[in-house]
Design a protein around this motif. Structure first.
Motif, short mmCIF file in Angstrom:
data_model
loop_
_atom_site.label_atom_id
_atom_site.label_comp_id
_atom_site.label_asym_id
_atom_site.label_seq_id
_atom_site.Cartn_x
_atom_site.Cartn_y
_atom_site.Cartn_z
N LEU A 155 0.83 -1.20 0.00
CA LEU A 155 0.00 0.00 0.00
C LEU A 155 0.87 1.26 0.00
O LEU A 155 0.53 2.27 -0.62
N ARG A 156 2.00 1.18 0.68
CA ARG A 156 2.94 2.31 0.73
C ARG A 156 3.50 2.61 -0.67
O ARG A 156 3.57 3.77 -1.09
N LYS A 157 3.89 1.55 -1.39
CA LYS A 157 4.40 1.72 -2.75
C LYS A 157 3.34 2.33 -3.66
O LYS A 157 3.62 3.21 -4.48
N LEU A 158 2.10 1.84 -3.52
CA LEU A 158 1.00 2.35 -4.34
C LEU A 158 0.72 3.82 -4.04
O LEU A 158 0.54 4.64 -4.96
N LEU A 159 0.73 4.18 -2.76
CA LEU A 159 0.47 5.56 -2.37
C LEU A 159 1.58 6.50 -2.84
O LEU A 159 1.32 7.62 -3.28
N ILE A 160 2.82 6.05 -2.74
CA ILE A 160 3.96 6.85 -3.22
C ILE A 160 3.83 7.08 -4.72
O ILE A 160 4.04 8.19 -5.22
N HIS A 161 3.45 6.02 -5.44
CA HIS A 161 3.29 6.12 -6.89
C HIS A 161 2.20 7.12 -7.26
O HIS A 161 2.39 7.97 -8.15
#
Length: 267
Positions: A155-161
């Motif tokens: 979820l962190r990677k998705l939010l950063i993206h």
């Protein structure tokens, strides 16, 4: 949030066949009943082992988890697949369980002492017998931490993206804030709890062995209590652990940012 942990523990162990534990209708009723019959001391039973266990557990988990991620990352960057995040979190969880099981055992036993017991067997964090009871179910439940951290990382990677597209930031330090970490910590905890809560084996609170092993516990719970039996205390669990998880990740991520800024200034 500790009183909610006391309620969760008592809900989990009470299957209606235990004579020396009171019966509660729901979470508010449990809190009021404990407060009336046992006072503030009852609501904070096992508090010191809980503080010690949480502090040591989170510290060790982040240590083992970060080292495992580094070891699994070939190029030295933290771009791991969900499977490797799962493996790193499971490895960290297993190591933490081996280190802290005695503390959690003591906390649980202190929380299960009620006025209905004829004698109070434990008065503090002592009584060092059978400190590794329940270690196998505990090791099995490392899946909880594994799912939580995998969900958090993905979820962190998705939010950063998503946020990088809008802000054109260079990384997590630039695009994510405390609100984002709160949402990530809370949502990952909810996902892990919903997936693993039914598998939390309950101890024999009255000292009478009713469950031969985990499979027997599952069969007996399904037989006498149905599906609801696997989710006893989940409301108190979520009310306590979701905010706690959110706060933990907010503090952890912001402390990391502070360390990075300090190192940059020193250079």
């Amino acid at each position: 949030m500790h009183p909610l942990d006391v309620v969760r523990t008592r809900f989990q162990v009470n299957d209606g066949r235990i004579a020396n534990l009171p019966t509660y209708k729901n979470t508010p009723h449990a809190l009021l009943t404990i407060a009336r019959s046992e006072g503030l001391r009852g609501l904070y039973a096992g508090f010191y082992p809980a503080v010690l266990g949480s502090s040591v557990s989170w510290g060790l988990f982040f240590l083992f988890y970060s080292r495992a991620k580094r070891r699994y990352s070939r190029d030295g960057e933290e771009k791991l697949s969900p499977g490797l995040h799962l493996a790193a979190a499971a490895e960290a969880g297993a190591l933490v369980s081996c280190c802290t099981n005695p503390v959690w055992l003591i906390k649980t036993r202190l929380q299960l002492q009620t006025p209905l017991h004829q004698t109070r067997q434990y008065s503090g964090v002592y009584g060092w017998t059978a400190l590794y009871r329940g270690i196998w179910p505990s090791l099995f439940l490392v899946s909880h931490g594994a799912i939580q951290f995998t969900a958090y990382e993905e979820l962190r990677k998705l939010l950063i993206h998503l946020k990088s597209k809008k802000t054109k930031g260079d990384g997590a330090d630039e695009v994510l804030n405390s609100v984002d970490y709160t949402v990530l910590g809370a949502s990952s905890k909810v996902a892990a709890t919903l997936c693993t809560y039914p598998f939390q084996q309950r101890p024999n609170a009255d000292g009478v062995p009713r469950y031969a092993d985990t499979l027997h516990a599952v069969k007996e719970t399904a037989r006498f209590e149905g599906v609801r039996g696997f989710y006893k205390g989940i409301t108190a669990n979520l009310l306590k652990n979701v905010p706690a998880s959110a706060v933990t990740f907010v503090v952890y991520e912001n402390v990391l940012k502070l360390f990075k800024l300090t190192r940059t200034k020193d250079r």
